[in-house]
Scaffold this motif. Structure first.
Motif, PDB file in Angstrom:
ATOM      1  N   LEU A   1      18.662  61.893  13.913  1.00 43.45           N
ATOM      2  CA  LEU A   1      17.484  61.312  14.564  1.00 43.45           C
ATOM      3  C   LEU A   1      17.758  59.882  15.007  1.00 43.45           C
ATOM      4  CD1 LEU A   1      14.831  62.752  12.130  1.00 43.45           C
ATOM      5  CD2 LEU A   1      14.920  63.239  14.571  1.00 43.45           C
ATOM      6  N   LEU A   2      18.407  59.100  14.161  1.00 44.63           N
ATOM      7  CA  LEU A   2      18.734  57.725  14.540  1.00 44.63           C
ATOM      8  C   LEU A   2      19.720  57.701  15.702  1.00 44.63           C
ATOM      9  CD1 LEU A   2      19.073  55.828  11.123  1.00 44.63           C
ATOM     10  CD2 LEU A   2      17.107  55.950  12.659  1.00 44.63           C
ATOM     11  N   ASP A   3      20.663  58.613  15.699  1.00 45.48           N
ATOM     12  CA  ASP A   3      21.649  58.661  16.780  1.00 45.48           C
ATOM     13  C   ASP A   3      21.015  59.011  18.122  1.00 45.48           C
ATOM     14  OD1 ASP A   3      23.649  58.034  14.997  1.00 45.48           O
ATOM     15  OD2 ASP A   3      24.370  60.102  14.785  1.00 45.48           O
ATOM     16  N   ALA A   4      19.866  59.692  18.056  1.00 45.61           N
ATOM     17  CA  ALA A   4      19.201  60.126  19.292  1.00 45.61           C
ATOM     18  C   ALA A   4      18.285  59.063  19.879  1.00 45.61           C
ATOM     19  CB  ALA A   4      18.400  61.402  19.025  1.00 45.61           C
ATOM     20  N   ARG A   5      18.130  57.939  19.185  1.00 50.73           N
ATOM     21  CA  ARG A   5      17.248  56.892  19.696  1.00 50.73           C
ATOM     22  C   ARG A   5      17.719  56.404  21.051  1.00 50.73           C
ATOM     23  NH1 ARG A   5      15.864  52.078  15.892  1.00 50.73           N
ATOM     24  NH2 ARG A   5      14.432  51.740  17.611  1.00 50.73           N
ATOM     25  N   CYS A   6      16.751  56.205  21.940  1.00 51.62           N
ATOM     26  CA  CYS A   6      17.072  55.789  23.303  1.00 51.62           C
ATOM     27  C   CYS A   6      15.957  54.890  23.815  1.00 51.62           C
ATOM     28  CB  CYS A   6      17.224  57.018  24.202  1.00 51.62           C
ATOM     29  SG  CYS A   6      17.558  56.634  25.915  1.00 51.62           S
TER      30      CYS A   6
END
Length: 204
Positions: A120-125
């Motif tokens: 989820l953190l990696d998907a932050r945009c």
């Protein structure tokens, strides 16, 4: 597309509920010998170190005692009987000023661990909200940028952040099948354990 820094993102573990359907505090339910709330905290600490906050409510002292060895910070929700929205408000008000986002997770989803939270953190945009997609819905764990803190602070009742997620027009969804396995009542325990392939030991 590059992923923004998560250096000031916090993880909040929601652990204030009364667990009425379970019949006992599920925060303290032992799963593979460890209280569920401690498992959730350890998963969070694995990805953001000391930027973890636990919201307590029902059985607060017992939960704090269980968490003593983790060194995690906790904040007590005196209005926990209202529902999960009260815990979201308490959490947002307790986060430091330099916090740029918050990842909310629950302690009753034992299939969700550090890998799923990191996804989820990696998907932050940019300024987008990121939420888990499972069982034809979206829900927590979910990550909100600081721009949504005011909206989180205005929530009330039992429904938590679901309305905010449903209202997001540009929501980033991350498939996390494990999130659909949550614990609400005793009958769920063996079913969830079998579904996620883990041994479960509930020692009173």
């Amino acid at each position: 597309m590059s992923t923004p820094s998560t250096s000031t993102t916090w993880v909040v573990v929601l652990a204030a509920g009364a667990s009425r359907r379970m019949g006992s505090a599920k925060q303290l339910l032992l799963w593979e010998g460890t209280p569920l709330v401690c498992r959730a905290v350890r998963s969070a600490q694995a990805i953001v170190a000391d930027r973890v906050l636990v919201v307590t409510g029902c059985c607060a002292q017992e939960v704090r005692d269980a968490l003593a060895s983790t060194g995690v910070r906790s904040v007590h929700n005196t209005q926990w009987n209202e529902g999960v929205a009260s815990s979201l408000r308490v959490a947002v008000s307790a986060l430091p000023e330099d916090c740029d986002g918050v990842l909310f997770c629950s302690c009753d989803q034992p299939g969700v661990g550090a890998a799923q939270l990191q996804a989820l953190l990696d998907a932050r945009c940019g300024d987008k909200v990121v939420a888990a997609r499972y069982a034809d819905t979206v829900g927590i764990p979910a990550c909100f940028p600081r721009s949504r803190f005011e909206a989180l602070s205005s929530l009330s009742g039992e429904h938590g952040a679901k309305a905010l997620l449903n209202a997001e027009h540009d929501l980033v969804e991350v498939a996390i099948a494990q999130a659909k396995f949550d614990l609400d009542e005793p009958a769920d325990i063996p079913l969830v354990a079998a579904a996620i392939g883990q041994d479960m030991t509930n020692e009173e």
